[in-house]
Structure formats: C-alpha cells, structure tokens
Write a protein that holds these residues in place. Structure first.
Motif, PDB file in Angstrom:
ATOM      1  N   UNK A   4      14.014 -12.655  -6.479  1.00 55.08           N
ATOM      2  CA  UNK A   4      14.013 -11.328  -5.807  1.00 55.08           C
ATOM      3  C   UNK A   4      13.428 -10.313  -6.918  1.00 55.08           C
ATOM      4  N   UNK A   5      12.346  -9.303  -6.382  1.00 56.63           N
ATOM      5  CA  UNK A   5      12.257  -7.844  -7.027  1.00 56.63           C
ATOM      6  C   UNK A   5      12.205  -6.803  -6.259  1.00 56.63           C
ATOM      7  N   UNK A   6      12.096  -6.125  -7.211  1.00 54.17           N
ATOM      8  CA  UNK A   6      12.183  -4.883  -5.976  1.00 54.17           C
ATOM      9  C   UNK A   6      11.072  -4.102  -6.705  1.00 54.17           C
ATOM     10  N   UNK A   7      10.270  -3.591  -5.863  1.00 51.96           N
ATOM     11  CA  UNK A   7       8.912  -3.101  -6.250  1.00 51.96           C
ATOM     12  C   UNK A   7       9.168  -1.020  -5.921  1.00 51.96           C
ATOM     13  N   UNK A   8       8.698  -0.561  -7.051  1.00 49.85           N
ATOM     14  CA  UNK A   8       9.506   0.691  -6.930  1.00 49.85           C
ATOM     15  C   UNK A   8       8.654   2.119  -6.395  1.00 49.85           C
ATOM     16  N   UNK A   9       7.379   1.275  -6.374  1.00 49.22           N
ATOM     17  CA  UNK A   9       6.032   2.034  -5.260  1.00 49.22           C
ATOM     18  C   UNK A   9       4.848   1.314  -5.159  1.00 49.22           C
ATOM     19  N   UNK A  10       5.633   0.130  -4.055  1.00 44.09           N
ATOM     20  CA  UNK A  10       4.280  -0.625  -3.435  1.00 44.09           C
ATOM     21  C   UNK A  10       3.932  -1.150  -5.170  1.00 44.09           C
ATOM     22  N   UNK A  68       0.440  -1.268  -0.043  1.00 41.37           N
ATOM     23  CA  UNK A  68      -0.146   0.085   0.325  1.00 41.37           C
ATOM     24  C   UNK A  68       0.560   1.399  -0.385  1.00 41.37           C
ATOM     25  N   UNK A  69       1.894   0.986   0.627  1.00 41.48           N
ATOM     26  CA  UNK A  69       3.361   2.171   0.756  1.00 41.48           C
ATOM     27  C   UNK A  69       3.476   2.457  -0.928  1.00 41.48           C
ATOM     28  N   UNK A  70       3.522   3.776  -0.768  1.00 38.58           N
ATOM     29  CA  UNK A  70       4.115   4.545  -2.323  1.00 38.58           C
ATOM     30  C   UNK A  70       5.188   4.648  -2.557  1.00 38.58           C
ATOM     31  N   UNK A  71       6.184   3.540  -1.635  1.00 34.96           N
ATOM     32  CA  UNK A  71       7.776   3.815  -1.778  1.00 34.96           C
ATOM     33  C   UNK A  71       8.384   2.331  -2.084  1.00 34.96           C
ATOM     34  N   UNK A  72       9.824   2.997  -2.036  1.00 34.99           N
ATOM     35  CA  UNK A  72      10.895   1.466  -2.675  1.00 34.99           C
ATOM     36  C   UNK A  72      11.324   0.591  -1.858  1.00 34.99           C
ATOM     37  N   UNK A  73      10.869  -0.674  -2.458  1.00 37.27           N
ATOM     38  CA  UNK A  73      11.200  -1.863  -1.257  1.00 37.27           C
ATOM     39  C   UNK A  73      11.639  -3.277  -2.090  1.00 37.27           C
ATOM     40  N   UNK A  74      12.392  -4.185  -1.177  1.00 38.52           N
ATOM     41  CA  UNK A  74      12.935  -5.464  -2.196  1.00 38.52           C
ATOM     42  C   UNK A  74      12.269  -6.594  -1.125  1.00 38.52           C
ATOM     43  N   UNK A  75      12.169  -7.205  -2.475  1.00 42.58           N
ATOM     44  CA  UNK A  75      11.428  -8.704  -1.419  1.00 42.58           C
ATOM     45  C   UNK A  75      11.820  -9.934  -2.220  1.00 42.58           C
ATOM     46  N   UNK A  76      12.557 -10.633  -1.086  1.00 44.75           N
ATOM     47  CA  UNK A  76      12.664 -11.964  -2.131  1.00 44.75           C
ATOM     48  C   UNK A  76      11.786 -12.854  -1.489  1.00 44.75           C
ATOM     49  N   UNK A  77      11.212 -13.428  -2.221  1.00 44.49           N
ATOM     50  CA  UNK A  77      10.675 -15.302  -2.589  1.00 44.49           C
ATOM     51  C   UNK A  77      10.924 -16.569  -2.205  1.00 44.49           C
ATOM     52  N   UNK A  78      11.116 -16.920  -1.322  1.00 48.80           N
ATOM     53  CA  UNK A  78      12.256 -18.284  -0.608  1.00 48.80           C
ATOM     54  C   UNK A  78      11.638 -19.189  -0.232  1.00 48.80           C
ATOM     55  N   UNK A  79      11.680 -20.681   0.141  1.00 52.42           N
ATOM     56  CA  UNK A  79      11.398 -21.525   1.039  1.00 52.42           C
ATOM     57  C   UNK A  79      12.956 -21.488   1.259  1.00 52.42           C
ATOM     58  N   UNK A  80      12.623 -22.271   2.866  1.00 54.44           N
ATOM     59  CA  UNK A  80      13.534 -22.626   3.649  1.00 54.44           C
ATOM     60  C   UNK A  80      15.001 -23.615   2.926  1.00 54.44           C
ATOM     61  N   UNK A  81      13.501 -24.929   1.881  1.00 51.98           N
ATOM     62  CA  UNK A  81      14.809 -25.157   1.908  1.00 51.98           C
ATOM     63  C   UNK A  81      15.402 -25.482   1.207  1.00 51.98           C
ATOM     64  N   UNK A  82      14.883 -24.324  -0.218  1.00 45.89           N
ATOM     65  CA  UNK A  82      16.384 -23.966  -1.656  1.00 45.89           C
ATOM     66  C   UNK A  82      17.782 -23.650  -0.796  1.00 45.89           C
ATOM     67  N   UNK A  83      18.318 -24.514  -1.643  1.00 46.08           N
ATOM     68  CA  UNK A  83      20.002 -24.096  -0.965  1.00 46.08           C
ATOM     69  C   UNK A  83      20.364 -22.929  -1.952  1.00 46.08           C
ATOM     70  N   UNK A  84      20.118 -21.928  -2.843  1.00 43.17           N
ATOM     71  CA  UNK A  84      20.593 -21.419  -3.072  1.00 43.17           C
ATOM     72  C   UNK A  84      20.023 -19.867  -2.415  1.00 43.17           C
ATOM     73  N   UNK A  85      19.079 -20.358  -1.867  1.00 45.26           N
ATOM     74  CA  UNK A  85      18.007 -19.297  -0.932  1.00 45.26           C
ATOM     75  C   UNK A  85      18.756 -19.180   0.746  1.00 45.26           C
ATOM     76  N   UNK A  86      19.394 -19.848   1.019  1.00 44.47           N
ATOM     77  CA  UNK A  86      20.065 -20.248   2.159  1.00 44.47           C
ATOM     78  C   UNK A  86      21.526 -19.309   1.745  1.00 44.47           C
ATOM     79  N   UNK A  87      21.688 -19.853   0.719  1.00 49.73           N
ATOM     80  CA  UNK A  87      23.225 -19.240   0.602  1.00 49.73           C
ATOM     81  C   UNK A  87      23.029 -17.629   0.297  1.00 49.73           C
TER      82      UNK A  87
END
Ligand SMILES: *[C@@H]1O[C@H](CO)[C@@H](O)[C@H](O)[C@H]1NC(C)=O
Length: 266
Positions: A103-109, A41-60
C-alpha cells in the motif's frame, strides 16, 4: 463434448468470485495500468493498494481498506491494482511491488515520491496515514490575536480563513489548501468560544458550525461564504474566485449552519 452454458458458468464462477477482491459497493476503485496513469496525472493525494486476489493478507485487508476508503471519500481516493492481471504486471514491477499487499500513499500523484505504508492494516491506520500526509496544508493560526496579523501578512493574495470548533483541522480544509496551494492562501483557526468572529469584525453570533471567510486580494474585510461546506461546492466557489467570476462583496449577515454535518463537511 460441449458443456451447456449454465454448467460452464458454474465451472467458472469460483474464478469470477475470486477476481473481485473488492465488492462493487466498495468505495475502492480498481485501476488498470491506463487508469493508474490517469489517476497519477492529478496533482492530489491518493492511496493505492497493490494486491493479488489469492493472497490471504489482501483478503483480510479488504474490509479495513474499504472502511478507510469510505471515510476518506470523496477527499482522498483509495484505489487498488490487481497485480495478478497480466496487463498490470509491468506497472506493479515498475512500482517495486515485491509482496502483497503493498500500500502506498501518493501525496501528489506522479509529481511527488510515493510513501509506502508499513503500519498495521487497519481502517484507522490507513485513514491517519493518508490524512496526515496531505502536503501544503493551511496555516494554523493558534491565537485569536494572530488572525489580523495573518490577514495583513498575506494581503497580496486571496485568502480563505476557516473558523472551526473542531480541535483538528478538518480533512476537507487540508485537501482544499493542498489543491489551491500557490493560488489561494488558506488559514485555519480553532474558534471554540466564538471569539474570532468578533475579532474580524463580523457579527455572526453564536453560530454552531464552521465559517469560511474570504478576503480578496488587498482587502481586510471578509466575505462570508454562504454555500455548502462540501468539496464540490467549495471547489466550484474557489474556482470562481480564481477566474474572477465570484461575487465578493463584504457582507455582515447572520449565519445559521446546520449541525450534524456529514463527514466531508467542515
Ligand atoms: C502540483 O502542485 C504543487 C502545489 O501547488 C505545485 O507546486 C506543483 O508545481 C504542481 N505540479 C504540477 C506538475 O502541476
């Protein structure tokens, strides 16, 4: 047979340990579907990582993403969504998550299309990606002689001018320009030799730090901001300009600024 609770805890602990990909101390905030919706909802920049705990690349990725979150804090929040959670599966599929981590960047939510991160999963990679994509940054005034024309050109608005020694536009200034876009006009000038203060008629001496000057609507005389150059303080100040409660009397004071500013300072 009934297990004593301590044994049960032991049996469950590997699962519990796996569930927390990011340590509690991390600046990465875990979001559930509801939290994600709220953050967007916030009209600002944020970074979001979509992950799964078992995934090796995520852990690294965890230490690198955490480090980036630390450097971006509190200017650009870094979040993570655990797509292994049943209640998050719909969100992850709506977000088109096909592999982990995504991983995605949301420039304005939710107000602007997200930008998928496809670079190397390093702290500096994440940091650069996010800091270079904050939309609607300040006007960059390259030459000292161009300051006065800029002040005159935008006199219909309240203007905030940063004079900085830094060769790069500080992330804090980018984030503030983005936040107040359309409400306040932001400019930035690299004043490495301290000539710009004289140009705008302020006797500021050889101040070490950066200066924030405010030109209220219609005025060509600057007011020197004397508070802390940090996100919370500047936000409060700019809000007070917008609601008319700020005391904006042109000043001609000497300023002394501390050096060794923490990272979210100018
Ligand atoms: C978000 O901010 C931008 C820049 O100020 C503005 O143009 C846009 O209308 C805003 N969107 C919403 C939904 O507030």
């Amino acid at each position: 047979m009934v297990l004593p609770s301590s044994l049960l805890m032991l049996a469950l602990s590997p699962l519990l340990a796996q569930a927390a990909l990011f340590p509690k101390s991390s600046k990465v905030k875990m979001l559930d579907a509801k939290g994600f919706k709220k953050a967007m909802e916030i009209n600002g920049t944020s970074l979001v990582a979509f992950v799964a705990p078992w995934c090796g690349h995520c852990q690294r990725m965890v230490p690198e993403y955490s480090k980036a979150a630390e450097s971006l804090h509190p200017l650009i929040p870094a979040y993570a969504v655990d797509c292994d959670e049943e209640s998050n599966k719909r969100l992850c599929s709506e977000q088109g998550v096909k592999g982990f981590p995504t991983v995605k960047l949301f420039p304005r939510g939710k107000h602007l299309a997200p930008m998928p991160y496809e670079g190397e999963r390093t702290a500096s990679g994440f940091f650069k990606y996010a800091s270079l994509r904050v939309p609607n940054g300040p006007d960059k005034i390259m030459k000292t002689a161009d300051i006065k024309p800029w002040i005159a050109k935008h006199k219909q608005a309240d203007r905030a001018l940063l004079l900085t020694k830094d060769s790069k536009v500080p992330l804090l200034w980018k984030v503030l320009a983005s936040k107040y876009h359309g409400k306040l006009r932001f400019g930035t000038h690299r004043d490495d030799k301290g000539l710009a203060s004289a140009e705008v008629g302020l006797e500021l001496g050889e101040g070490k730090g950066s200066k924030v000057l405010i030109y209220s609507t219609g005025s060509k005389d600057p007011v020197l901001y004397e508070g802390k150059t940090k996100l919370a303080e500047l936000t409060k100040f700019f809000d007070s300009i917008l609601d008319g409660s700020a005391d904006l009397k042109p000043s001609k004071k000497e300023q002394t600024t501390d050096s060794g500013a923490p990272k979210d300072e100018l």
